[in-house]
Design a protein around this motif. Sequence first.
Motif, mmCIF file in Angstrom:
data_model
loop_
_atom_site.group_PDB
_atom_site.id
_atom_site.type_symbol
_atom_site.label_atom_id
_atom_site.label_comp_id
_atom_site.label_asym_id
_atom_site.label_seq_id
_atom_site.Cartn_x
_atom_site.Cartn_y
_atom_site.Cartn_z
ATOM 1 N N ILE A 646 49.432 33.314 35.352
ATOM 2 C CA ILE A 646 48.707 33.635 36.580
ATOM 3 C C ILE A 646 49.711 34.023 37.655
ATOM 4 C CG2 ILE A 646 47.159 32.767 38.369
ATOM 5 C CD1 ILE A 646 45.993 30.851 36.318
ATOM 6 N N ALA A 647 49.514 35.187 38.266
ATOM 7 C CA ALA A 647 50.429 35.668 39.299
ATOM 8 C C ALA A 647 49.635 36.322 40.412
ATOM 9 C CB ALA A 647 51.425 36.665 38.710
ATOM 10 N N ARG A 648 50.171 36.270 41.616
ATOM 11 C CA ARG A 648 49.574 36.969 42.748
ATOM 12 C C ARG A 648 49.923 38.450 42.650
ATOM 13 N NH1 ARG A 648 52.220 36.703 48.535
ATOM 14 N NH2 ARG A 648 53.276 38.481 47.595
ATOM 15 N N VAL A 649 48.904 39.328 42.732
ATOM 16 C CA VAL A 649 49.112 40.763 42.592
ATOM 17 C C VAL A 649 48.668 41.453 43.880
ATOM 18 C CG1 VAL A 649 48.481 42.835 41.317
ATOM 19 C CG2 VAL A 649 48.807 40.682 40.101
ATOM 20 N N GLY A 660 44.973 51.586 53.625
ATOM 21 C CA GLY A 660 46.304 51.274 54.116
ATOM 22 C C GLY A 660 46.619 49.800 54.122
ATOM 23 N N SER A 661 45.595 48.940 53.976
ATOM 24 C CA SER A 661 45.827 47.496 53.921
ATOM 25 C C SER A 661 46.183 47.072 52.493
ATOM 26 C CB SER A 661 44.573 46.736 54.377
ATOM 27 O OG SER A 661 44.278 47.009 55.728
ATOM 28 N N ILE A 662 46.735 45.869 52.400
ATOM 29 C CA ILE A 662 47.097 45.301 51.112
ATOM 30 C C ILE A 662 45.956 44.403 50.628
ATOM 31 C CG2 ILE A 662 48.708 43.793 49.879
ATOM 32 C CD1 ILE A 662 49.856 46.500 50.693
ATOM 33 N N PHE A 663 45.558 44.569 49.366
ATOM 34 C CA PHE A 663 44.576 43.683 48.754
ATOM 35 C C PHE A 663 45.324 42.745 47.817
ATOM 36 C CE2 PHE A 663 41.519 42.593 45.361
ATOM 37 C CZ PHE A 663 40.571 41.966 46.156
ATOM 38 N N ARG A 664 45.153 41.441 48.023
ATOM 39 C CA ARG A 664 45.915 40.423 47.300
ATOM 40 C C ARG A 664 44.953 39.530 46.525
ATOM 41 N NH1 ARG A 664 50.132 37.754 51.011
ATOM 42 N NH2 ARG A 664 51.163 39.717 50.461
ATOM 43 N N GLN A 665 45.231 39.364 45.204
ATOM 44 C CA GLN A 665 44.336 38.588 44.349
ATOM 45 C C GLN A 665 45.115 38.045 43.153
ATOM 46 O OE1 GLN A 665 41.061 40.744 42.380
ATOM 47 N NE2 GLN A 665 39.669 39.167 43.144
ATOM 48 N N PRO A 666 44.802 36.821 42.689
ATOM 49 C CA PRO A 666 45.460 36.316 41.464
ATOM 50 C C PRO A 666 44.928 37.036 40.233
ATOM 51 C CG PRO A 666 43.829 34.741 42.254
ATOM 52 C CD PRO A 666 43.911 35.812 43.294
ATOM 53 N N GLU A 667 45.825 37.279 39.300
ATOM 54 C CA GLU A 667 45.472 37.950 38.048
ATOM 55 C C GLU A 667 46.206 37.283 36.901
ATOM 56 O OE1 GLU A 667 43.292 40.281 37.691
ATOM 57 O OE2 GLU A 667 43.006 41.115 39.705
ATOM 58 N N ASN A 668 45.684 37.462 35.681
ATOM 59 C CA ASN A 668 46.378 37.008 34.475
ATOM 60 C C ASN A 668 47.277 38.110 33.951
ATOM 61 O OD1 ASN A 668 43.525 35.238 33.922
ATOM 62 N ND2 ASN A 668 45.462 34.222 33.527
ATOM 63 N N LEU A 669 48.544 37.773 33.717
ATOM 64 C CA LEU A 669 49.474 38.671 33.041
ATOM 65 C C LEU A 669 49.656 38.188 31.608
ATOM 66 C CD1 LEU A 669 52.135 39.052 35.878
ATOM 67 C CD2 LEU A 669 49.968 40.258 35.556
#
Length: 886
Positions: A646-649, A660-669
């Motif tokens: 699990i990492a913040r992407v 132009g904004s950043i969208f931040r969400q946890p994802e499975n790698l």
Amino acid sequence: MNLLRQALFLVTCTLASVSSFAQANTNAKPQSTAPQTQTSDKIGKVSGKLFDASNQPVSYATVTLLRQDSSVVNGDLTQDDGSFSIPNTGVGTFMLRISAIGLDPKTIPNIQITADAPNKNMGKVKVASSSTKLKEVAVVGERPIMEMKVDKKVFNVEKNTTTAGGSAADVLQNVPSVSVDVDGNVSLRGKQDVTILIDGKPSTLLGTDAASALQSLPASSIESVEVITNPSAKYDAQGLTGIINIITKKDGRLGINGTATIGAGTNDKYNGNLGLNLRKGKWNVFLNSSFRLNANYNRTTISRQDIKGDSLYSHSYENSRRQFDGFFNSIGATYDFDKNNSITFTQNVNSMDFGYKDPSYNNVYTGPSKTVFVDSTYRYSQASGGPLSFSSALDYKRKFKKQGEELSIDATISTNTISRSQIYNSQYFNTNLQPFPYSPVNETAPSSGSNGSFNAWADYTDPLFTKNGKLGFGWKSQVYWYNSHNNPLVDSGTTVKDAVDNTLLNNFNYSQQIHAGYVNWNDQLGKFSYQAGLRAEYASYNGTDYAITTLPYNNSYFDLFPSAFVSYQLPNQQSIYLNYSRRTNRPSFWELLPYLDLSVPGIISKGNPGVVPEFIHNVELSYSKQDNKGDNIILSTYYQYTQNLIARVDSLIQTGPQAGSIFRQPENLASGITYGFEGTAHLQLLPIWDATISVNLFQNEINIGNSAETQYLSDESGFSWIGKANTNIKLPGNFSLQLNGNYESPKVVAQGKLQEVYWLDAALRKNLWKNKATVVLNCSDIFNTRKYTTLYSLSNYTETYYRDRETRVGNLTFTYRFGKTDLGKNAQRGKSKDNPNPLLKDKEDRENNLKGDEKDDQGGGGSQGGQNGGQGGGGNKGISSGGTHN
């Protein structure tokens, strides 16, 4: 002092009455026909007066009546005139044990109580002074700051004066193998997702925002911290990198004992703690109450440069004033039915308040020199509120006649409720610094939530089959439930006032169940010891997002978690150990919560209900050596392989009003690999000088695989190391000086690299009044160098993220110990067989509570602890405009 003695007398009498009442109820049952039980235990009394060699009465001495098998009948604390009275002795032959600070322990045998002569007056009892011996024993019995075993490291908080007046997060930062980042998130061996327990159990205190809770919990309420890097099958499988167990202060000595601490720090920081314990007869009653009022600043600077398109450059700055206030109360009692059966009830009531006042801005520029102004956003946000939590625990322990056969049954129920207010004022300016038509935007986001948990488990161990063999098995069920909802209202200057913001509206319910069973077998063959275990866990979670539409989320897993431990004893107090375990990390509540967080201009954060658990394989090879001076060295090499990392992407929003904004969400790698070397040493360099040194060198590798986020990610790898050194020097006049240094080298994270950080803490300690009181003056981060910088590099932009949290803090702390001080405790750790220390029994019981059927030389551990219901995850602010949850 008279008021103090009267108060102690009243408390002693009260608990003696409770003890007598409980014993009366217990003994009201039909008894056997054995001669010694024909008469009720209500009869009988032993009394007398204590005098020293100069014929002066001895007050505050502990007088204990023992049976012939050394089990405790009852006891008393002597009065100002040296008198004592022990009622309800029953009939039989007893021993009288006398102990106090500055006195030789004394035991009087063969005290006869009969039905015909139930009252025994001992008259004048003379006791001898032993000031010289006490001084010698106190030096020998002093606990080091670090006690090391291969299965765990024990960090004794009272010996670390650099954290006096600080928080639990400050304590953990000084523990070898443990790191705490700028937001208070805890890592073990460079990785987060560590399970944190309190007194061997999951705690409602930590809730779903463990980082904020740890910054609110005072260091003065903590006795020690245990770090277990490779747990066995008896532990819950939750927690990728291991378990951190925070032991709160309790005292098991006979009589009335207590500790009071008060402290103040720079820039409005205050803390206090009161611990009381009364042990008499079959009862042990304890109280621990503490508070911490902590305000600090947190400054964040974010600079982002677009690589493609119009090459925009943005610069944002946030200057937040934060508070982490907490009041923590624990009261409980243990009742020993007999030497083999005991029951403990503990009640906790905790209240916390997390808040901030946060002005921030975000300016956007363009052009080759980054000076052509495009637009600007100014936002002021304010929040307050926190959880009120209750938890009740009931623990039963039984030791059978067969040596080593034990049963424990435990149950804990806890609830949390939270109400939180959040206010946001946003202003938007165009190229000419004129406000946009819809500016300003005023928003309120009152929110509330609750969560609860129920944990029940049973553990049984039995020596079987071979001379040293032991079989252990058990069961555990955990149920967690959560709900969080908000009511975001927006006023943007239009005709519609306080309109509901459907973008941020949410109502999320979530429940999780974990049911597990385990079996462990350990044995010893000559110099070899081994242990094998298997844990089976079924976990399920169900969540529903009631926003504009209803979206259900659910998943379930059944998994097996094996473990194996082998050790071999070498000559000269040396050992080698080989351990393996499989573990998991289930997503936290914050990682699953599908709320939008707009608190930072230019960044939109949201949880991801689709994230699945991580699984890890952990192998560790260790070597340990001790010597007769007390030096202890442990060297370890380890390998960890993580599936579904699990990492913040972060990704760049290309279209729409948030472009132009950043969208931040946890994802499975796909996976992550960590391997490294760790060394920890406690060295007694001189009789007045000791040091604890640790270093952890490791390589991190991140493999993104076929993730849907491949356009934003690439495989990463990098080497990093963490070093810690703590040294303590005893100075003349009961002074001591302590220095604590930390260094963390650059470290690879998903999409970037965290830069190096280092700092130094210092403390001066002075013992007063024959060690009854202590004054500590300390300063953390004395050179103000503990600043965090993260560099992110993506396909379409680069970003520098700089965090400056208030870390240089001075504290002055005063501690007073009454009843039997630490010196008396150390004195009772001598070799007198007639004076066993009840503290040793309490410590043994506590370690058995955590370890179960394992031995220190087998490199394992065992615990009833488990997942703290979505612990970890979010930062200190919680959710902006999106509801809160604890």
